[in-house]
Enzyme design. Structure first.
Site, mmCIF file in Angstrom:
data_model
loop_
_atom_site.group_PDB
_atom_site.id
_atom_site.type_symbol
_atom_site.label_atom_id
_atom_site.label_comp_id
_atom_site.label_asym_id
_atom_site.label_seq_id
_atom_site.Cartn_x
_atom_site.Cartn_y
_atom_site.Cartn_z
ATOM 1 N N ASP A 149 0.000 5.149 1.190
ATOM 2 C CA ASP A 149 -0.172 6.050 2.326
ATOM 3 C C ASP A 149 -0.336 5.254 3.620
ATOM 4 O OD1 ASP A 149 -0.076 8.245 0.561
ATOM 5 O OD2 ASP A 149 -2.228 8.096 0.189
ATOM 6 N N ASP A 207 0.876 -1.155 0.000
ATOM 7 C CA ASP A 207 0.000 0.000 0.000
ATOM 8 C C ASP A 207 0.927 1.222 0.000
ATOM 9 O OD1 ASP A 207 -2.377 1.637 0.494
ATOM 10 O OD2 ASP A 207 -1.611 1.812 2.540
#
Length: 158
Positions: free
Chosen positions: A10, A8
């Site tokens: 953020d 991922d």
């Protein structure tokens, strides 16, 4: 077939300051560049899968996000690391309707598997949110929260 490290963005690669798209707002989480390099050295494909609802909400454009992704790789290159591909979902169900790419749906990973000939049983995913983990598990990929593994990694390198 290739092995992949799915990440991922953020909250996993960078500090999540809410809708990060400007270079001046980007800040790596401590240890992440070295963590990525470790997987580069093991010949994993490093692939980012990121929901970017700010595009659907009109906060920024896909071009803004692509510029940031280029910057991320430029910074990683300084230590001999890199990300092989960035996949982003620009949708949000309240603004653009339902899609098949917004995590926890699996569209981004499925596309990467096909484009990079990924062996899911030899791959791994790290994220910071339940939908990251759910997405990876739905694809048959071992999936973990980044905070646990990153603290172990930083202890080993210090």
């Amino acid at each position: 077939m290739n092995r992949a490290l799915f990440l991922d963005r953020d909250g996993t690669i960078n500090i999540d300051k809410g809708h990060v798209y400007r270079i001046e707002d980007f800040e790596f989480i401590s240890g992440i560049p070295e963590f990525i390099k470790q997987y580069n050295n093991k010949e994993y494909k490093v692939i980012v899968i990121t929901n970017q609802a700010g595009i659907a909400k009109g906060y920024f454009t896909a071009e803004d996000v692509n510029k940031l992704h280029k910057h991320i790789n430029e910074e990683l290159n300084k230590i001999g690391a890199h990300i092989d591909a960035f996949y982003m979902c620009p949708h949000h169900p309240d603004y653009t309707g339902v899609c098949n790419c917004r995590k926890p749906k699996t569209g981004m990973i499925e596309r990467a598997i096909k484009e990079f000939n990924i062996n899911v049983s030899q791959s791994i995913l790290y994220g910071d949110k339940p939908w990251d983990i759910e997405c990876g598990l739905r694809c048959g990929i071992k999936s973990y929260y980044i905070d646990t593994v990153l603290s172990d990694f930083k202890n080993k390198i210090s």
